[in-house]
Enzyme design. Structure first.
Site, PDB file in Angstrom:
ATOM      1  N   HIS A 188       0.669  -1.330  -0.180  1.00 38.76           N
ATOM      2  CA  HIS A 188      -0.160  -0.233  -0.047  1.00 38.76           C
ATOM      3  C   HIS A 188       0.623   1.605  -0.391  1.00 38.76           C
ATOM      4  O   HIS A 188       0.364   2.793  -0.079  1.00 38.76           O
ATOM      5  CB  HIS A 188      -1.150   0.008   0.840  1.00 38.76           C
ATOM      6  CG  HIS A 188      -2.438  -1.087   0.685  1.00 38.76           C
ATOM      7  ND1 HIS A 188      -3.641  -0.510   0.671  1.00 38.76           N
ATOM      8  CD2 HIS A 188      -1.973  -1.927   1.037  1.00 38.76           C
ATOM      9  CE1 HIS A 188      -3.812  -1.549   0.608  1.00 38.76           C
ATOM     10  NE2 HIS A 188      -3.340  -2.562   0.928  1.00 38.76           N
ATOM     11  N   ASP A 237       2.628   2.037  -2.579  1.00 37.59           N
ATOM     12  CA  ASP A 237       2.795   2.696  -3.723  1.00 37.59           C
ATOM     13  C   ASP A 237       2.395   3.714  -4.370  1.00 37.59           C
ATOM     14  O   ASP A 237       2.439   4.416  -4.922  1.00 37.59           O
ATOM     15  CB  ASP A 237       2.310   1.716  -5.332  1.00 37.59           C
ATOM     16  CG  ASP A 237       1.178   0.603  -5.163  1.00 37.59           C
ATOM     17  OD1 ASP A 237       0.483   0.951  -3.802  1.00 37.59           O
ATOM     18  OD2 ASP A 237       1.180   0.504  -5.878  1.00 37.59           O
ATOM     19  N   ALA A 297      -6.021 -14.308  -5.291  1.00 35.45           N
ATOM     20  CA  ALA A 297      -4.909 -14.790  -4.188  1.00 35.45           C
ATOM     21  C   ALA A 297      -3.819 -13.920  -4.050  1.00 35.45           C
ATOM     22  O   ALA A 297      -2.766 -14.012  -3.645  1.00 35.45           O
ATOM     23  CB  ALA A 297      -3.826 -15.723  -5.099  1.00 35.45           C
ATOM     24  N   GLY A 298      -3.778 -12.120  -5.126  1.00 32.65           N
ATOM     25  CA  GLY A 298      -3.073 -10.895  -4.536  1.00 32.65           C
ATOM     26  C   GLY A 298      -1.277 -11.800  -5.110  1.00 32.65           C
ATOM     27  O   GLY A 298      -0.200 -10.675  -4.846  1.00 32.65           O
ATOM     28  N   SER A 318      -1.641  -9.996  -8.507  1.00 37.75           N
ATOM     29  CA  SER A 318      -2.147  -9.484  -9.847  1.00 37.75           C
ATOM     30  C   SER A 318      -2.143 -10.196 -10.754  1.00 37.75           C
ATOM     31  O   SER A 318      -1.030  -9.416 -12.113  1.00 37.75           O
ATOM     32  CB  SER A 318      -0.390  -8.541  -9.789  1.00 37.75           C
ATOM     33  OG  SER A 318      -1.512  -7.394 -10.204  1.00 37.75           O
ATOM     34  N   SER A 319      -2.692 -11.197 -10.757  1.00 32.94           N
ATOM     35  CA  SER A 319      -3.489 -11.386 -12.011  1.00 32.94           C
ATOM     36  C   SER A 319      -4.045 -10.690 -13.214  1.00 32.94           C
ATOM     37  O   SER A 319      -3.458 -10.307 -14.398  1.00 32.94           O
ATOM     38  CB  SER A 319      -4.608 -11.957 -11.705  1.00 32.94           C
ATOM     39  OG  SER A 319      -5.424 -12.124 -10.886  1.00 32.94           O
ATOM     40  N   SER A 320      -4.698  -9.074 -12.381  1.00 27.50           N
ATOM     41  CA  SER A 320      -5.352  -8.282 -13.340  1.00 27.50           C
ATOM     42  C   SER A 320      -4.118  -7.073 -13.932  1.00 27.50           C
ATOM     43  O   SER A 320      -4.067  -6.887 -15.315  1.00 27.50           O
ATOM     44  CB  SER A 320      -5.708  -7.168 -12.721  1.00 27.50           C
ATOM     45  OG  SER A 320      -4.305  -6.581 -10.674  1.00 27.50           O
ATOM     46  N   GLU A 378      -7.042   0.509 -14.766  1.00 30.44           N
ATOM     47  CA  GLU A 378      -7.545  -0.589 -13.728  1.00 30.44           C
ATOM     48  C   GLU A 378      -7.969   0.702 -12.496  1.00 30.44           C
ATOM     49  O   GLU A 378      -9.211   0.561 -11.665  1.00 30.44           O
ATOM     50  CB  GLU A 378      -6.495  -0.948 -12.717  1.00 30.44           C
ATOM     51  CG  GLU A 378      -7.170  -2.373 -11.721  1.00 30.44           C
ATOM     52  CD  GLU A 378      -5.817  -2.932 -11.467  1.00 30.44           C
ATOM     53  OE1 GLU A 378      -6.094  -3.785 -10.456  1.00 30.44           O
ATOM     54  OE2 GLU A 378      -5.042  -3.934 -12.541  1.00 30.44           O
ATOM     55  N   ASP A 416       2.035  -3.133  -9.576  1.00 31.98           N
ATOM     56  CA  ASP A 416       2.202  -4.360  -9.982  1.00 31.98           C
ATOM     57  C   ASP A 416       1.914  -3.804 -11.533  1.00 31.98           C
ATOM     58  O   ASP A 416       2.629  -5.712 -12.228  1.00 31.98           O
ATOM     59  CB  ASP A 416       0.613  -4.672  -9.805  1.00 31.98           C
ATOM     60  CG  ASP A 416       0.170  -5.007  -8.420  1.00 31.98           C
ATOM     61  OD1 ASP A 416       0.535  -4.832  -7.874  1.00 31.98           O
ATOM     62  OD2 ASP A 416      -1.425  -4.961  -7.705  1.00 31.98           O
TER      63      ASP A 416
END
Length: 399
Positions: free
Chosen positions: A35, A37, A140-141, A143-145, A177, A189
């Site tokens: 957090h 960033d 899952a944290g 960063s698939s996004s 995003e 990310d």
């Protein structure tokens, strides 16, 4: 089968033609710096070998059609529709399926960025077929996004001949995003996904976007990074993340700082007098976490990966107690891993679910895995998914 092969195969089945190319981008693990960033601070992530791939080719019309292995239906939008679809008003859901809002949002943000900078190429006006496949765990944290955004950005940048560099594409992914999906995340990310390198973490100054590789040296030290996916799903576009960000902005304003990046550990005594308890604890996490990132970079360079365990544990405690973004499953993962001999452990990602990481002797992976699984069973939690990751290359064209 790799994600790239799977995407290319699905492209052929979905379109009846060959893709012009296949691009991929990795998920990421954040070693430390959570957090920080969006507070203009410091982070230390690394890209992982799990990737999202995009097989793509230009069309002869102005339609962008996205298909994926993780949804039964394709989503179409004309280039001319993008301006009416995005941005997504805060507090609302995207006008298209959320998974599709990521690549379509990248197309929208990329077109806006290029139009602002100069004349686009002729290809810029043609639509595309883009097909996605991924082995990055969702929610899952990891960063698939950003992996989805990076794969889309790589394909669009090449096929539209827009000529943007990795940092520019990272900014475009972040804008997609933030404004197309409505998730108020920072740029870490996307930077990690675009710029990662084998056997290195990426030290990022999120204010300047300066990024420097830092050798992790885990394998050389006989260590591996174990990911413990709690299977507790999270979503950055929900309120908990936004509440934390708002608290950080309130704290910075009260302290007369442009961002919490500008608040030092020595300023916390003054902050405690000015801020309410909750806002103060949110601020304290960010300020001390920034310092932990700097300490971790220095420690890795001077002493190696075995020396950072206490910094990882301190980071987890701060997220649990001050930022309050951990959940019982994450705490259990960290505690069980440490009890079984891990060098260090912490939750990773935005919180409210997702994954923890543990730095573990390679010879102790089985023992730590069994201990975590047993602890979850005893607590009545869903069995976690546990696997190792290693620093890997960032986004690139695969074929």
């Amino acid at each position: 089968m790799t994600a790239s092969t799977e995407a290319a195969d699905l492209f052929r089945r979905a379109t009846g033609r060959e893709p012009a190319g296949v691009w991929s981008a990795p998920g990421r693990v954040n070693l430390i710096g959570e957090h920080t960033d969006y507070n203009d601070g410091f982070v230390l992530p690394f890209a992982i070998s799990q990737r999202t791939a995009a097989a793509a080719a230009l069309r002869d019309d102005r339609v962008i059609r996205v298909t994926s292995t993780f949804s039964d239906e394709a989503v179409e939008a004309s280039i001319d529709e993008l301006e009416s679809l995005f941005p997504t008003p805060e507090g609302t859901t995207p006008a298209v399926a959320e998974w599709a809002a990521y690549p379509l949002g990248v197309a929208w943000a990329l077109r806006q960025a290029v139009a602002a900078d100069g004349a686009p190429s002729e290809a810029f006006e043609r639509g595309l077929d883009i097909v996605f496949a991924s082995d990055v765990p969702v929610g899952a944290g990891l960063s698939s996004s950003a992996a989805l955004e990076g794969a889309a950005a790589g394909a669009l940048n090449d096929l539209w001949s827009t000529g943007l560099d990795a940092k520019q594409l990272a900014r475009i992914g972040r804008r997609a995003e933030n404004e197309a999906v409505g998730a108020p995340t920072g740029v870490m990310d996307q930077m990690a996904s675009m710029l990662g390198a084998d056997d290195n973490a990426l030290f990022i100054d999120c204010r300047t976007l300066d990024a420097n590789l830092v050798p992790l040296g885990a394998a050389e030290a006989g260590l591996e990074v174990l990911v413990i996916d709690t299977l507790v799903k999270h979503a950055h576009s929900t309120g908990g993340y936004r509440d934390r960000r708002d608290a950080c902005e309130r704290g910075a304003a009260a302290l007369g700082a442009e961002a919490l990046r500008d608040v030092a550990v020595d300023d916390l005594a003054r902050a405690a007098e000015l801020l309410d308890d909750v806002t103060f604890r949110r601020v304290r996490h960010i300020v001390t976490e920034n310092q932990r990132v700097l300490d971790t970079v220095r420690t890795l360079r001077e002493h190696g990966a075995r020396a950072i365990g206490e910094l990882l544990l301190s980071s987890h405690a701060s997220m649990r107690d001050d930022f309050e973004i951990s959940v019982p499953e994450l705490d259990t993962a960290v505690e069980a891993a440490m009890a079984a001999g891990a060098v260090g452990a912490r939750m990773t990602g935005g919180g409210f679910g997702g994954a923890a990481i543990a730095l573990v002797d390679a010879a102790a992976i089985a023992r730590v895995t069994t201990a975590v699984e047993r602890a979850f069973a005893e607590a009545g939690f869903t069995a976690p998914r546990i696997f190792t990751v290693a620093p890997a290359a960032g986004a690139h064209r695969d074929a």
